[in-house]
Write a protein that holds these residues in place. Structure first.
Motif, mmCIF file in Angstrom:
data_model
loop_
_atom_site.group_PDB
_atom_site.id
_atom_site.type_symbol
_atom_site.label_atom_id
_atom_site.label_comp_id
_atom_site.label_asym_id
_atom_site.label_seq_id
_atom_site.Cartn_x
_atom_site.Cartn_y
_atom_site.Cartn_z
ATOM 1 N N ARG A 1 -8.719 0.154 -2.088
ATOM 2 C CA ARG A 1 -7.527 0.307 -1.254
ATOM 3 C C ARG A 1 -6.299 0.743 -2.060
ATOM 4 O O ARG A 1 -5.254 1.022 -1.472
ATOM 5 C CB ARG A 1 -7.227 -0.991 -0.502
ATOM 6 C CG ARG A 1 -8.297 -1.346 0.529
ATOM 7 C CD ARG A 1 -8.338 -0.343 1.665
ATOM 8 N NE ARG A 1 -9.427 -0.572 2.589
ATOM 9 C CZ ARG A 1 -9.352 -1.332 3.664
ATOM 10 N NH1 ARG A 1 -8.230 -1.971 3.940
ATOM 11 N NH2 ARG A 1 -10.384 -1.463 4.464
ATOM 12 N N LYS A 2 -6.380 0.746 -3.378
ATOM 13 C CA LYS A 2 -5.320 1.272 -4.257
ATOM 14 C C LYS A 2 -3.966 0.605 -3.999
ATOM 15 O O LYS A 2 -2.933 1.262 -3.889
ATOM 16 C CB LYS A 2 -5.200 2.789 -4.089
ATOM 17 C CG LYS A 2 -6.485 3.550 -4.376
ATOM 18 C CD LYS A 2 -6.322 5.038 -4.113
ATOM 19 C CE LYS A 2 -7.628 5.779 -4.308
ATOM 20 N NZ LYS A 2 -7.512 7.215 -3.990
ATOM 21 N N LYS B 1 -14.089 12.316 -1.110
ATOM 22 C CA LYS B 1 -14.926 11.127 -1.236
ATOM 23 C C LYS B 1 -16.383 11.388 -0.874
ATOM 24 O O LYS B 1 -17.236 10.502 -1.050
ATOM 25 C CB LYS B 1 -14.368 9.997 -0.369
ATOM 26 C CG LYS B 1 -13.038 9.466 -0.854
ATOM 27 C CD LYS B 1 -12.593 8.277 -0.038
ATOM 28 C CE LYS B 1 -11.290 7.702 -0.575
ATOM 29 N NZ LYS B 1 -10.839 6.514 0.191
ATOM 30 N N VAL C 1 -1.563 6.579 0.331
ATOM 31 C CA VAL C 1 -2.834 5.861 0.458
ATOM 32 C C VAL C 1 -3.013 5.385 1.892
ATOM 33 O O VAL C 1 -4.113 5.471 2.460
ATOM 34 C CB VAL C 1 -2.874 4.675 -0.520
ATOM 35 C CG1 VAL C 1 -4.156 3.868 -0.333
ATOM 36 C CG2 VAL C 1 -2.764 5.164 -1.950
ATOM 37 N N GLU D 1 -4.001 8.307 4.063
ATOM 38 C CA GLU D 1 -5.388 8.687 3.813
ATOM 39 C C GLU D 1 -6.352 7.697 4.464
ATOM 40 O O GLU D 1 -7.363 8.086 5.048
ATOM 41 C CB GLU D 1 -5.642 8.741 2.303
ATOM 42 C CG GLU D 1 -7.040 9.187 1.923
ATOM 43 C CD GLU D 1 -7.242 9.222 0.417
ATOM 44 O OE1 GLU D 1 -8.351 9.564 -0.023
ATOM 45 O OE2 GLU D 1 -6.288 8.912 -0.330
ATOM 46 N N LEU D 2 -6.022 6.401 4.379
ATOM 47 C CA LEU D 2 -6.868 5.376 4.985
ATOM 48 C C LEU D 2 -6.931 5.550 6.500
ATOM 49 O O LEU D 2 -8.009 5.445 7.107
ATOM 50 C CB LEU D 2 -6.335 3.987 4.634
ATOM 51 C CG LEU D 2 -7.063 2.800 5.266
ATOM 52 C CD1 LEU D 2 -8.520 2.755 4.828
ATOM 53 C CD2 LEU D 2 -6.367 1.486 4.898
ATOM 54 N N ARG E 1 -0.620 -1.713 -4.840
ATOM 55 C CA ARG E 1 0.287 -1.787 -5.975
ATOM 56 C C ARG E 1 1.176 -3.021 -5.822
ATOM 57 O O ARG E 1 1.252 -3.625 -4.750
ATOM 58 C CB ARG E 1 1.132 -0.511 -6.085
ATOM 59 C CG ARG E 1 0.326 0.726 -6.475
ATOM 60 C CD ARG E 1 -0.198 0.630 -7.883
ATOM 61 N NE ARG E 1 -0.984 1.792 -8.282
ATOM 62 C CZ ARG E 1 -2.295 1.861 -8.210
ATOM 63 N NH1 ARG E 1 -3.001 0.834 -7.731
ATOM 64 N NH2 ARG E 1 -2.939 2.931 -8.617
ATOM 65 N N MET F 1 0.862 -1.181 0.000
ATOM 66 C CA MET F 1 0.000 0.000 0.000
ATOM 67 C C MET F 1 0.901 1.234 0.000
ATOM 68 O O MET F 1 1.706 1.417 0.915
ATOM 69 C CB MET F 1 -0.910 0.021 1.229
ATOM 70 C CG MET F 1 -1.835 1.234 1.289
ATOM 71 S SD MET F 1 -3.024 1.154 2.662
ATOM 72 C CE MET F 1 -4.155 -0.096 2.049
#
Length: 703
Positions: free
Chosen positions: A220-221, A448, A182, A185-186, A223, A178
């Motif tokens: 959850r973006k 969001k 991200v 932000e989560l 990678r 992650m």
């Protein structure tokens, strides 16, 4: 015509795969976001109309939507062993000596790679197509999470025909992680929703991969970086470095930070170079992996029972600092949670200067026995979030006193409460506490939620401080104050025009995002989508009881109680009406799904366990499509408990004690009309539905 459709569908699939590769691997945007979305929507429509032509690795799989109740396991063809760890240059020199001894003094080169902090993953490609994704598990077997991995944007679903020839089948090992922005932000979102923050990106990535709804995984973006190529004999390539270059050419994401080193001294130079440089990356790292480059030499060196002899992981020592605790600041969040923050004398740590650190909650302060003036040890949890880990007791000032956690809100003076089972103290004055009210406004305008152009968190916070806005509905009174706004510093006429236009556009934001923007505790983005889709209007949602809300898929009892309590409050009801008057969307547009029959009208159901033929969400939809209702609790008024695999014994016992019939998924489906009987079923009366079920019950067909 069928041939034309199939050709168009294939062309769209190939075009979107290419655009994804250009964007996620080469940072090239060949088309606008709007054009990409248009192409993706066209492909989704064609696949829906002609499912026989849809490809398993279609770009539409990126958005998720698959619900997996249980993850099957698969045996690894090549065991996923762990690496031996070392923490010093002396250990690396010993490793090099062991390698040279094992190769009888032959020259060898190494490949150095950054060790990204995430979840190890095994991907299988057949004929260039992704066919399986398996977690590390215990090293011998792992969980099959293919549908979730397909949502990771930079994982190629099919490979590019470039570079070296591709074997018919091979395996790729890599790390799913992650990105740090991200993760931050989560955690901010979780904090705003009153949820515990995640400890580090590694746990966040691993947890996301095991979510049952792949759409949530997509959000959850995550990678992926590939770091290994495997096939029988690995005869395709002579060296590991050559295989990395091939993987990159085929479209797999390989971090460009790896380096081939001809000598141990070059390896040490690489280790030193990234000691601080790694903190500039948008991904967490915890060390360097050093591998013998030549595959033949790797085979000669072989393996121990737990790890390869040809590779080792160098771990950077955890960076810790010692500094003085100057004060403790208590912050009040949107949900009223009071979080203590340590204010420190500045200390350099992991590439940054740390002045503040998390203390989590009152329990942490007590466990550390913290006192003002203490010299404390500070680390970065997962090298991300600074936290106080201990106290230098020998340096403690004489006469120091334990920190006393406040009993009143530091912002409004309201006595704090500590709900049973929770770690945080909370301020219950959610309508009068300024930080809470400001945070609710900031949440409402966030990206969001309503995502109001020209009205970000800083601006709306400033307006609140000036008394120009008080709550979400008051935002829509700002256009009437345009002249006053234009006089403010850093505003001006153009800024006001942009703000007014942004407010007008926000009236078209869908109901689910408005619901999320209301800031109901525990109602995050996904839950808001589920509730909006189920009830469709705010009136229906507000009228639902907590047990009814709990019956909505993915909405548990705690969330349901919180939402029901929010809508019972007269002040919140008034806020909703003011938002309605402002033109905000409080219902889903378009027609609701039409019922197929009223065969189950007058009957209520509880679903429990895991089902074979349908997901719980699917059964829920079927019952409602045929006139039935779903509830979340078992009572004497319940018509049937539908039992799936692994249903909890407590529900079975309660249903039995109340003489509630317990039926299976097959029994439920038998109560529904066959496809050809739908028209006749629609004409049935509610009484006949109950009669059908009663007759089946009497005959024993529902057990």
């Amino acid at each position: 015509m069928t041939t034309d459709i199939q050709q168009r569908l294939t062309a769209l699939t190939e075009q979107l795969h290419h655009l994804n590769y250009q964007y996620y691997q080469r940072d090239i945007s060949e088309v606008s976001d709007q054009e990409f979305d248009r192409l993706l929507a066209e492909l989704a429509r064609l696949e829906d109309e002609y499912p026989q032509f849809a490809q398993a690795n279609s770009p539409t799989q990126r958005v998720g939507g698959t619900v997996t109740k249980q993850f099957p396991t698969a045996e690894h063809r090549y065991p996923m062993l762990s690496l031996g760890n070392t923490y010093s240059e002396a250990d690396l020199r010993e490793f090099d000596e062991r390698v040279r001894k094992g190769l009888e003094g032959a020259e060898t080169a190494y490949v150095c790679e950054l060790k990204f902090d995430g979840a190890a993953m095994s991907l299988t490609y057949e004929a260039g197509q992704l066919t399986q994704a398996v977690t590390r598990g215990d090293g011998a077997r792992g969980d099959v999470v293919t549908s979730n991995v397909r949502t990771i944007r930079n994982v190629p679903l099919h490979l590019r025909p470039a570079g070296a020839p591709q074997p018919p089948e091979f395996e790729v090992r890599g790390e799913i992680f992650m990105p740090l922005p991200v993760f931050a932000e989560l955690n901010q979102e979780r904090e705003a929703n009153g949820e515990a923050q995640l400890a580090n990106p590694r746990n966040a990535a691993a947890g996301a991969l095991k979510l049952q709804d792949s759409a949530q995984v997509a959000a959850r973006k995550l990678r992926f970086y590939a770091y290994a190529f495997l096939m029988p004999g690995r005869a395709q390539f002579a060296t590991h470095s050559a295989s990395l270059e091939a993987l990159s050419a085929w479209g797999l994401p390989v971090a460009d930070t790896w380096r081939r080193c001809a000598t141990l001294e070059q390896v040490l130079d690489f280790v030193h170079e990234w000691d601080q440089k790694r903190f500039e990356l948008p991904v967490a790292t915890d060390g360097i992996v050093i591998k013998v480059d030549d595959f033949r030499q790797q085979e000669l060196l072989g393996y121990t029972a737990k790890s390869p002899r040809w590779a080792i992981a160098y771990k950077y020592p955890a960076e810790a600092g010692r500094t003085r605790l100057l004060a403790v600041q208590y912050q009040v969040g949107r949900t009223g949670a009071v979080t203590p923050v340590a204010l420190l004398e500045p200390v350099p740590l992991a590439g940054t200067v740390v002045r503040r650190a998390s203390l989590h909650n009152a329990n942490q302060i007590a466990a550390l026995d913290l006192r003002l003036g203490d010299l404390v040890f500070v680390e970065k949890g997962g090298e991300i979030i600074p936290k106080v880990t201990g106290v230098d007791l020998e340096a403690r000032p004489e006469g120091s006193q334990p920190i006393v956690y406040p009993t009143e809100c530091p912002a409004c003076g309201t006595p704090l409460l500590r709900p049973e089972g929770e770690a945080h103290f909370r301020c219950p004055n959610d309508r009068g506490c300024p930080p809470q009210r400001k945070a609710k406004l900031e949440h409402f305008v966030s990206r969001k939620a309503l995502d109001i152009d020209g009205l970000g968190a800083e601006t709306v916070g400033r307006f609140f401080d000036l008394g120009l806005v008080t709550d979400a509905a008051s935002l829509y009174e700002l256009p009437a104050k345009a002249g006053q706004l234009a006089q403010l510093e850093r505003m001006g006429e153009k800024s006001v025009q942009r703000l007014v236009a942004g407010l007008a556009l926000s009236q078209q934001i869908p109901f689910d995002r408005v619901l999320f923007g209301l800031g109901i505790r525990y109602v995050g983005e996904t839950v808001a989508e589920k509730l909006a889709a189920h009830y469709r209007t705010v009136e229906a949602l507000a009228a639902a009881t907590a047990p009814e809300l709990a019956a909505v898929p993915e909405v548990g009892g705690v969330i349901a109680e919180s939402a029901a309590a929010w809508f019972r409050e007269p002040e919140n009801q008034a806020l909703v009406e003011r938002l309605r008057a402002a033109g905000v969307q409080l219902a889903l547009t378009g027609e609701a799904p039409q019922p197929q029959s009223d065969r189950l009208a007058g009957l209520t159901f509880v679903l429990s366990g895991v089902f074979e033929q349908h997901s719980r969400d699917g059964l829920h939809h079927l019952i409602e499509q045929h006139g039935g209702k779903i509830t979340g609790s078992i009572s004497k008024k319940l018509s049937f408990l539908v039992a799936g695999d692994k249903m909890g014994p407590a529900k079975r016992e309660k249903a039995t004690s109340l003489n509630v019939p317990i039926i299976s998924e097959t029994d439920l489906l038998a109560m529904l009309p066959a496809a050809g009987d739908a028209a006749d079923a629609t004409a049935a009366t509610p009484g006949s539905a109950a009669a059908v079920a009663s007759a089946a019950y009497e005959q024993g067909a529902l057990f």
